[in-house]
Design a protein around this motif. Structure first.
Motif, PDB file in Angstrom:
ATOM      1  N   ASP A  41       0.823  -1.210   0.000  1.00  9.44           N
ATOM      2  CA  ASP A  41       0.000   0.000   0.000  1.00  9.44           C
ATOM      3  C   ASP A  41       0.856   1.259   0.000  1.00  9.44           C
ATOM      4  O   ASP A  41       0.465   2.285   0.545  1.00  9.44           O
ATOM      5  CB  ASP A  41      -0.934  -0.006   1.217  1.00  9.44           C
ATOM      6  CG  ASP A  41      -1.912  -1.165   1.178  1.00  9.44           C
ATOM      7  OD1 ASP A  41      -2.375  -1.486   0.067  1.00  9.44           O
ATOM      8  OD2 ASP A  41      -2.199  -1.741   2.239  1.00  9.44           O
ATOM      9  N   SER A  42       1.999   1.191  -0.616  1.00  6.11           N
ATOM     10  CA  SER A  42       2.935   2.309  -0.641  1.00  6.11           C
ATOM     11  C   SER A  42       2.340   3.516  -1.362  1.00  6.11           C
ATOM     12  O   SER A  42       1.888   3.425  -2.507  1.00  6.11           O
ATOM     13  CB  SER A  42       4.227   1.885  -1.350  1.00  6.11           C
ATOM     14  OG  SER A  42       5.040   3.003  -1.597  1.00  6.11           O
ATOM     15  N   ALA A  43       2.346   4.641  -0.689  1.00 10.16           N
ATOM     16  CA  ALA A  43       1.826   5.879  -1.277  1.00 10.16           C
ATOM     17  C   ALA A  43       2.697   6.316  -2.453  1.00 10.16           C
ATOM     18  O   ALA A  43       2.187   6.846  -3.439  1.00 10.16           O
ATOM     19  CB  ALA A  43       1.773   6.975  -0.217  1.00 10.16           C
ATOM     20  N   ALA A  44       3.989   6.074  -2.346  1.00  6.36           N
ATOM     21  CA  ALA A  44       4.894   6.464  -3.439  1.00  6.36           C
ATOM     22  C   ALA A  44       4.586   5.664  -4.703  1.00  6.36           C
ATOM     23  O   ALA A  44       4.526   6.223  -5.796  1.00  6.36           O
ATOM     24  CB  ALA A  44       6.346   6.257  -3.026  1.00  6.36           C
ATOM     25  N   LEU A  45       4.384   4.353  -4.551  1.00  4.51           N
ATOM     26  CA  LEU A  45       4.035   3.543  -5.721  1.00  4.51           C
ATOM     27  C   LEU A  45       2.693   3.966  -6.301  1.00  4.51           C
ATOM     28  O   LEU A  45       2.518   4.011  -7.514  1.00  4.51           O
ATOM     29  CB  LEU A  45       4.005   2.055  -5.361  1.00  4.51           C
ATOM     30  CG  LEU A  45       5.339   1.349  -5.227  1.00  4.51           C
ATOM     31  CD1 LEU A  45       5.133  -0.106  -4.841  1.00  4.51           C
ATOM     32  CD2 LEU A  45       6.143   1.448  -6.506  1.00  4.51           C
ATOM     33  N   GLN A  46       1.757   4.279  -5.420  1.00  3.92           N
ATOM     34  CA  GLN A  46       0.437   4.706  -5.889  1.00  3.92           C
ATOM     35  C   GLN A  46       0.533   6.025  -6.655  1.00  3.92           C
ATOM     36  O   GLN A  46      -0.109   6.203  -7.679  1.00  3.92           O
ATOM     37  CB  GLN A  46      -0.530   4.849  -4.707  1.00  3.92           C
ATOM     38  CG  GLN A  46      -1.962   5.070  -5.129  1.00  3.92           C
ATOM     39  CD  GLN A  46      -2.522   3.900  -5.919  1.00  3.92           C
ATOM     40  OE1 GLN A  46      -2.370   2.755  -5.522  1.00  3.92           O
ATOM     41  NE2 GLN A  46      -3.144   4.178  -7.035  1.00  3.92           N
ATOM     42  N   LEU A  47       1.367   6.931  -6.181  1.00  2.00           N
ATOM     43  CA  LEU A  47       1.568   8.212  -6.846  1.00  2.00           C
ATOM     44  C   LEU A  47       2.168   8.011  -8.242  1.00  2.00           C
ATOM     45  O   LEU A  47       1.707   8.605  -9.218  1.00  2.00           O
ATOM     46  CB  LEU A  47       2.472   9.114  -6.002  1.00  2.00           C
ATOM     47  CG  LEU A  47       2.717  10.517  -6.512  1.00  2.00           C
ATOM     48  CD1 LEU A  47       1.413  11.311  -6.540  1.00  2.00           C
ATOM     49  CD2 LEU A  47       3.737  11.224  -5.636  1.00  2.00           C
ATOM     50  N   VAL A  48       3.184   7.167  -8.321  1.00  2.00           N
ATOM     51  CA  VAL A  48       3.811   6.871  -9.614  1.00  2.00           C
ATOM     52  C   VAL A  48       2.791   6.212 -10.544  1.00  2.00           C
ATOM     53  O   VAL A  48       2.683   6.559 -11.728  1.00  2.00           O
ATOM     54  CB  VAL A  48       5.058   5.977  -9.435  1.00  2.00           C
ATOM     55  CG1 VAL A  48       5.566   5.468 -10.764  1.00  2.00           C
ATOM     56  CG2 VAL A  48       6.146   6.733  -8.695  1.00  2.00           C
ATOM     57  N   GLU A  49       2.047   5.271 -10.010  1.00  3.28           N
ATOM     58  CA  GLU A  49       1.044   4.568 -10.807  1.00  3.28           C
ATOM     59  C   GLU A  49      -0.020   5.529 -11.345  1.00  3.28           C
ATOM     60  O   GLU A  49      -0.371   5.478 -12.527  1.00  3.28           O
ATOM     61  CB  GLU A  49       0.396   3.481  -9.943  1.00  3.28           C
ATOM     62  CG  GLU A  49      -0.460   2.521 -10.702  1.00  3.28           C
ATOM     63  CD  GLU A  49      -0.920   1.385  -9.807  1.00  3.28           C
ATOM     64  OE1 GLU A  49      -0.859   0.237 -10.266  1.00  3.28           O
ATOM     65  OE2 GLU A  49      -1.332   1.642  -8.650  1.00  3.28           O
ATOM     66  N   ASN A  50      -0.512   6.420 -10.504  1.00  2.02           N
ATOM     67  CA  ASN A  50      -1.507   7.404 -10.943  1.00  2.02           C
ATOM     68  C   ASN A  50      -0.957   8.325 -12.019  1.00  2.02           C
ATOM     69  O   ASN A  50      -1.649   8.658 -12.981  1.00  2.02           O
ATOM     70  CB  ASN A  50      -2.006   8.226  -9.750  1.00  2.02           C
ATOM     71  CG  ASN A  50      -2.859   7.422  -8.802  1.00  2.02           C
ATOM     72  OD1 ASN A  50      -3.363   6.348  -9.150  1.00  2.02           O
ATOM     73  ND2 ASN A  50      -3.012   7.921  -7.590  1.00  2.02           N
ATOM     74  N   ASN A  51       0.309   8.715 -11.863  1.00  4.76           N
ATOM     75  CA  ASN A  51       0.953   9.574 -12.857  1.00  4.76           C
ATOM     76  C   ASN A  51       1.062   8.854 -14.201  1.00  4.76           C
ATOM     77  O   ASN A  51       0.790   9.437 -15.254  1.00  4.76           O
ATOM     78  CB  ASN A  51       2.328  10.016 -12.349  1.00  4.76           C
ATOM     79  CG  ASN A  51       2.937  11.098 -13.192  1.00  4.76           C
ATOM     80  OD1 ASN A  51       2.296  11.646 -14.072  1.00  4.76           O
ATOM     81  ND2 ASN A  51       4.187  11.415 -12.919  1.00  4.76           N
TER      82      ASN A  51
END
Length: 96
Positions: A43-53
């Motif tokens: 549930d990494s926020a950093a991975l989620q941010l990259v994924e959304n981008n």
């Protein structure tokens, strides 16, 4: 028909298709990273941010690719294919 402009449109379209594929590959890699680090980065926020981008970039590239396809089709004389019944009836009437 302006061959130079058509060639440029094809070139730009293939560049965008390449960007779309690269983003898709990166999204797949993010999923693999999540699987490798289950519990740590799931549930990494950093991975989620990259994924959304990446997803936002893909959406923009797909939209641009559709516009280029439409321009190319207009330049080479293909009409846009339409999927509704009224357009089918209009096409049938024009053919008569």
């Amino acid at each position: 028909m302006n061959n130079k402009k058509l060639s440029d449109l094809y070139q730009k379209q293939w560049e965008i298709v390449g960007h779309i594929q690269a983003n898709a590959d990166n999204l797949e890699m993010i999923d693999e990273i999540r699987e490798m680090f289950i519990g740590v980065m799931k549930d990494s926020a950093a991975l989620q941010l990259v994924e959304n981008n990446l997803i936002d970039n893909m959406k923009a590239h797909i939209k641009e690719q559709r516009k280029l396809s439409k321009q190319i089709n207009e330049m080479v004389g293909h009409s846009n294919e339409k999927d509704n019944v009224l357009d089918l009836k209009e096409n049938m009437m024009l053919r008569k």
